[in-house]
Design a protein around this motif. Structure first.
Motif, mmCIF file in Angstrom:
data_model
loop_
_atom_site.group_PDB
_atom_site.id
_atom_site.type_symbol
_atom_site.label_atom_id
_atom_site.label_comp_id
_atom_site.label_asym_id
_atom_site.label_seq_id
_atom_site.Cartn_x
_atom_site.Cartn_y
_atom_site.Cartn_z
ATOM 1 N N LEU A 80 0.825 -1.203 0.000
ATOM 2 C CA LEU A 80 0.000 0.000 0.000
ATOM 3 C C LEU A 80 0.866 1.263 0.000
ATOM 4 O O LEU A 80 0.613 2.210 -0.753
ATOM 5 N N MET A 81 1.899 1.270 0.825
ATOM 6 C CA MET A 81 2.775 2.432 0.889
ATOM 7 C C MET A 81 3.527 2.629 -0.427
ATOM 8 O O MET A 81 3.790 3.763 -0.830
ATOM 9 N N GLU A 82 3.827 1.528 -1.104
ATOM 10 C CA GLU A 82 4.480 1.618 -2.410
ATOM 11 C C GLU A 82 3.505 2.190 -3.445
ATOM 12 O O GLU A 82 3.871 3.069 -4.225
ATOM 13 N N ARG A 83 2.258 1.725 -3.433
ATOM 14 C CA ARG A 83 1.247 2.246 -4.364
ATOM 15 C C ARG A 83 0.996 3.737 -4.145
ATOM 16 O O ARG A 83 0.745 4.482 -5.087
ATOM 17 N N LYS A 84 1.051 4.170 -2.887
ATOM 18 C CA LYS A 84 0.818 5.586 -2.580
ATOM 19 C C LYS A 84 2.049 6.449 -2.846
ATOM 20 O O LYS A 84 1.991 7.661 -2.716
ATOM 21 N N GLY A 85 3.164 5.792 -3.193
ATOM 22 C CA GLY A 85 4.361 6.539 -3.566
ATOM 23 C C GLY A 85 5.264 6.939 -2.410
ATOM 24 O O GLY A 85 6.132 7.793 -2.579
ATOM 25 N N TYR A 86 5.096 6.321 -1.233
ATOM 26 C CA TYR A 86 5.917 6.665 -0.072
ATOM 27 C C TYR A 86 7.237 5.901 -0.030
ATOM 28 O O TYR A 86 8.225 6.405 0.492
ATOM 29 N N ILE A 87 7.227 4.673 -0.540
ATOM 30 C CA ILE A 87 8.435 3.852 -0.489
ATOM 31 C C ILE A 87 8.635 3.145 -1.829
ATOM 32 O O ILE A 87 7.715 3.063 -2.644
ATOM 33 N N GLN A 88 9.845 2.636 -1.994
ATOM 34 C CA GLN A 88 10.179 1.784 -3.128
ATOM 35 C C GLN A 88 10.880 0.543 -2.591
ATOM 36 O O GLN A 88 11.555 0.608 -1.559
ATOM 37 N N ARG A 89 10.715 -0.553 -3.321
ATOM 38 C CA ARG A 89 11.457 -1.774 -3.009
ATOM 39 C C ARG A 89 12.437 -2.012 -4.147
ATOM 40 O O ARG A 89 12.078 -1.876 -5.312
ATOM 41 N N ARG A 90 13.680 -2.349 -3.785
ATOM 42 C CA ARG A 90 14.699 -2.636 -4.790
ATOM 43 C C ARG A 90 15.363 -3.967 -4.474
ATOM 44 O O ARG A 90 15.653 -4.257 -3.307
ATOM 45 N N SER A 91 15.618 -4.741 -5.527
ATOM 46 C CA SER A 91 16.301 -6.025 -5.359
ATOM 47 C C SER A 91 17.719 -5.792 -4.854
ATOM 48 O O SER A 91 18.364 -4.792 -5.177
ATOM 49 N N VAL A 92 18.192 -6.759 -4.074
ATOM 50 C CA VAL A 92 19.521 -6.694 -3.494
ATOM 51 C C VAL A 92 20.472 -7.503 -4.380
ATOM 52 O O VAL A 92 20.113 -8.588 -4.851
ATOM 53 N N GLN A 93 21.674 -6.974 -4.592
ATOM 54 C CA GLN A 93 22.682 -7.689 -5.373
ATOM 55 C C GLN A 93 22.910 -9.071 -4.769
ATOM 56 O O GLN A 93 23.082 -9.203 -3.567
ATOM 57 N N GLY A 94 22.876 -10.082 -5.597
ATOM 58 C CA GLY A 94 23.174 -11.433 -5.134
ATOM 59 C C GLY A 94 21.997 -12.224 -4.621
ATOM 60 O O GLY A 94 22.104 -13.420 -4.398
ATOM 61 N N ASP A 95 20.857 -11.547 -4.353
ATOM 62 C CA ASP A 95 19.665 -12.256 -3.876
ATOM 63 C C ASP A 95 18.424 -11.534 -4.395
ATOM 64 O O ASP A 95 17.946 -10.581 -3.787
#
Length: 157
Positions: A80-95
């Protein structure tokens, strides 16, 4: 068995204080221009903000542990917070399965506005209390918290 009035018990007092503080916070937050942030969103925004300042990476499992909420609850809140534009998730190198959480510019702004509102309500709540009374209140809350759930630390300690 006698039943004392609600004000004689700790539980109803906590519930009243929580509701009163929350109502005042939402009033102050709206005045600061923050409409969409829930208490949990505000806590997560603050946590992410503090961690970003310390350059500490944050993952969903950190939110589970810090706020003592289930994986499914964290997933829903993060989405929900991502849809509202408050946070982003980014993949981590190696996993590729592991996603680091980051505040967006909108999330940073909402966090700052929410903190202004929170500080206003906090000041109102402790108005007229001495520093010693505030310290005693915190000590009593910690003691009660430890009685009820000794294994868990409060995310706000």
């Amino acid at each position: 068995m006698t039943l004392d009035p609600p004000e004689a018990y700790v539980g109803p007092r906590f519930k009243f204080l929580t509701h009163a503080f929350t109502r005042k916070f939402f009033e102050a937050a709206r005045a600061e221009g923050v409409d969409e942030v829930t208490i949990m969103h505000g806590q997560i925004l603050g946590y992410l903000y503090r961690c970003s300042r310390a350059e500490t990476p944050v993952y969903q499992r950190d939110l589970e542990e810090t706020f003592h909420i289930t994986r499914s609850s964290v997933t829903g809140v993060v989405q929900l917070m991502e849809r509202k534009g408050y946070i982003q998730r980014r993949s981590v190198q190696g996993d590729g399965r592991l996603k680091e959480l980051f505040l967006t510019d909108r999330g940073i702004q909402a966090c700052k506005q929410a903190m202004v509102a929170f500080r206003q309500v906090e000041a109102l709540a402790i108005q007229g209390l001495t520093p010693e009374q505030v310290a005693t209140f915190h000590a009593l809350c910690t003691h009660i918290q430890n009685n009820l759930d000794p294994q868990k630390e409060c995310a706000h300690d």
